[in-house]
Design a protein around this motif. Structure first.
Motif, PDB file in Angstrom:
ATOM      1  N   LEU A   6       1.962   7.463  41.127  1.00  0.00           N
ATOM      2  CA  LEU A   6       1.111   8.580  40.848  1.00  0.00           C
ATOM      3  C   LEU A   6       1.859   9.795  40.448  1.00  0.00           C
ATOM      4  CD1 LEU A   6      -0.817   8.162  44.452  1.00  0.00           C
ATOM      5  CD2 LEU A   6      -1.637   7.922  41.892  1.00  0.00           C
ATOM      6  N   HIS A   7       3.080  10.160  40.974  1.00  0.00           N
ATOM      7  CA  HIS A   7       3.903  11.270  40.353  1.00  0.00           C
ATOM      8  C   HIS A   7       4.269  11.236  38.935  1.00  0.00           C
ATOM      9  CE1 HIS A   7       4.758  14.004  43.768  1.00  0.00           C
ATOM     10  NE2 HIS A   7       4.519  12.933  44.507  1.00  0.00           N
ATOM     11  N   ARG A   8       4.534   9.892  38.643  1.00  0.00           N
ATOM     12  CA  ARG A   8       4.634   9.509  37.194  1.00  0.00           C
ATOM     13  C   ARG A   8       3.443   9.662  36.112  1.00  0.00           C
ATOM     14  NH1 ARG A   8       3.128   5.569  34.377  1.00  0.00           N
ATOM     15  NH2 ARG A   8       2.770   4.464  36.367  1.00  0.00           N
ATOM     16  N   LEU A   9       2.208   9.379  36.624  1.00  0.00           N
ATOM     17  CA  LEU A   9       1.335   9.617  36.201  1.00  0.00           C
ATOM     18  C   LEU A   9       0.736  11.131  35.847  1.00  0.00           C
ATOM     19  CD1 LEU A   9      -1.402   8.149  34.896  1.00  0.00           C
ATOM     20  CD2 LEU A   9      -2.409   8.136  37.173  1.00  0.00           C
ATOM     21  N   ALA A  10       1.094  11.685  36.920  1.00  0.00           N
ATOM     22  CA  ALA A  10       0.957  13.442  36.902  1.00  0.00           C
ATOM     23  C   ALA A  10       1.719  13.754  35.813  1.00  0.00           C
ATOM     24  CB  ALA A  10       0.972  13.659  38.216  1.00  0.00           C
TER      25      ALA A  10
ATOM     26  N   GLN B 231      -6.047  14.113  44.817  1.00  0.00           N
ATOM     27  CA  GLN B 231      -6.365  13.879  46.333  1.00  0.00           C
ATOM     28  C   GLN B 231      -5.630  12.584  46.498  1.00  0.00           C
ATOM     29  OE1 GLN B 231      -8.352  15.156  48.332  1.00  0.00           O
ATOM     30  NE2 GLN B 231      -7.718  13.323  49.728  1.00  0.00           N
ATOM     31  N   ARG B 232      -5.569  11.602  45.572  1.00  0.00           N
ATOM     32  CA  ARG B 232      -4.715  10.305  45.604  1.00  0.00           C
ATOM     33  C   ARG B 232      -3.251  10.699  46.228  1.00  0.00           C
ATOM     34  NH1 ARG B 232      -4.999   6.421  40.829  1.00  0.00           N
ATOM     35  NH2 ARG B 232      -3.881   5.096  42.478  1.00  0.00           N
ATOM     36  N   ILE B 233      -2.670  11.809  45.468  1.00  0.00           N
ATOM     37  CA  ILE B 233      -1.393  12.080  46.034  1.00  0.00           C
ATOM     38  C   ILE B 233      -1.520  12.380  47.515  1.00  0.00           C
ATOM     39  CG2 ILE B 233       0.453  13.700  45.634  1.00  0.00           C
ATOM     40  CD1 ILE B 233      -0.066  13.400  42.612  1.00  0.00           C
ATOM     41  N   ARG B 234      -2.151  13.349  47.732  1.00  0.00           N
ATOM     42  CA  ARG B 234      -2.289  13.817  49.328  1.00  0.00           C
ATOM     43  C   ARG B 234      -2.562  12.412  50.259  1.00  0.00           C
ATOM     44  NH1 ARG B 234      -4.823  18.360  46.661  1.00  0.00           N
ATOM     45  NH2 ARG B 234      -6.954  17.169  46.743  1.00  0.00           N
ATOM     46  N   THR B 235      -3.475  11.852  49.665  1.00  0.00           N
ATOM     47  CA  THR B 235      -3.654  10.476  50.681  1.00  0.00           C
ATOM     48  C   THR B 235      -2.455   9.611  50.723  1.00  0.00           C
ATOM     49  OG1 THR B 235      -6.155  10.573  50.128  1.00  0.00           O
ATOM     50  CG2 THR B 235      -5.247   8.661  50.895  1.00  0.00           C
ATOM     51  N   THR B 236      -2.123   9.418  49.777  1.00  0.00           N
ATOM     52  CA  THR B 236      -0.999   8.602  49.732  1.00  0.00           C
ATOM     53  C   THR B 236       0.302   9.104  50.696  1.00  0.00           C
ATOM     54  OG1 THR B 236      -1.570   7.485  47.649  1.00  0.00           O
ATOM     55  CG2 THR B 236       0.930   7.152  48.259  1.00  0.00           C
ATOM     56  N   GLN B 237       0.574  10.439  50.186  1.00  0.00           N
ATOM     57  CA  GLN B 237       1.530  11.068  51.087  1.00  0.00           C
ATOM     58  C   GLN B 237       1.300  10.961  52.575  1.00  0.00           C
ATOM     59  OE1 GLN B 237       1.223  15.109  49.238  1.00  0.00           O
ATOM     60  NE2 GLN B 237       3.136  14.836  48.471  1.00  0.00           N
TER      61      GLN B 237
ATOM     62  N   GLU C 122       0.306  19.469  37.639  1.00  0.00           N
ATOM     63  CA  GLU C 122       1.595  19.928  38.463  1.00  0.00           C
ATOM     64  C   GLU C 122       1.170  19.491  40.054  1.00  0.00           C
ATOM     65  OE1 GLU C 122       4.357  21.619  40.008  1.00  0.00           O
ATOM     66  OE2 GLU C 122       4.372  21.970  37.921  1.00  0.00           O
ATOM     67  N   VAL C 123       2.274  18.966  40.523  1.00  0.00           N
ATOM     68  CA  VAL C 123       1.952  18.457  41.828  1.00  0.00           C
ATOM     69  C   VAL C 123       2.880  19.274  42.908  1.00  0.00           C
ATOM     70  CG1 VAL C 123       1.395  16.054  41.136  1.00  0.00           C
ATOM     71  CG2 VAL C 123       3.665  16.796  41.523  1.00  0.00           C
ATOM     72  N   ALA C 124       3.533  20.024  42.557  1.00  0.00           N
ATOM     73  CA  ALA C 124       4.212  20.816  43.631  1.00  0.00           C
ATOM     74  C   ALA C 124       3.481  21.617  44.344  1.00  0.00           C
ATOM     75  CB  ALA C 124       5.312  21.955  42.696  1.00  0.00           C
ATOM     76  N   THR C 125       2.296  22.216  43.997  1.00  0.00           N
ATOM     77  CA  THR C 125       1.735  22.838  45.256  1.00  0.00           C
ATOM     78  C   THR C 125       0.782  21.647  46.189  1.00  0.00           C
ATOM     79  OG1 THR C 125      -0.413  22.645  43.680  1.00  0.00           O
ATOM     80  CG2 THR C 125       0.883  24.420  43.624  1.00  0.00           C
ATOM     81  N   VAL C 126       0.403  20.528  45.734  1.00  0.00           N
ATOM     82  CA  VAL C 126       0.292  19.242  46.574  1.00  0.00           C
ATOM     83  C   VAL C 126       1.089  19.122  47.535  1.00  0.00           C
ATOM     84  CG1 VAL C 126      -0.621  17.159  46.801  1.00  0.00           C
ATOM     85  CG2 VAL C 126      -1.448  18.546  44.929  1.00  0.00           C
ATOM     86  N   CYS C 127       2.426  19.052  47.176  1.00  0.00           N
ATOM     87  CA  CYS C 127       3.376  18.740  48.040  1.00  0.00           C
ATOM     88  C   CYS C 127       3.870  19.740  49.131  1.00  0.00           C
ATOM     89  CB  CYS C 127       4.790  18.457  47.572  1.00  0.00           C
ATOM     90  SG  CYS C 127       4.958  17.029  46.315  1.00  0.00           S
TER      91      CYS C 127
END
Length: 60
Positions: free
Chosen positions: A41-45, A10-16, A51-56
């Motif tokens: 956030l990507h480093r932490l993930a 959620q933090r990644i989505r908000t930051t994007q 996996e953050v590719a689906t969020v992107c």
């Protein structure tokens, strides 16, 4: 999905979203701040195997 993963995604989505808005409004300082936050956030993930590719893809 556990609470940590859900919160991180959620933090990644908000930051994007915030980064996109900063770029669209021409706020270079805020864009730099949001970009740095997104990188953290990507480093932490990555450190936690999230996996953050689906969020992107969902945010695009």
């Amino acid at each position: 999905m556990d609470a940590f993963t859900a919160g991180l995604l959620q933090r990644i989505r908000t930051t994007q979203s915030d980064l996109t808005r900063a770029r669209e409004t021409g706020d270079d300082y805020l864009a730099d701040v949001e970009q740095a936050e997104l990188e953290d956030l990507h480093r932490l993930a990555a450190e936690h195997g999230v996996e953050v590719a689906t969020v992107c893809a969902q945010s695009a």
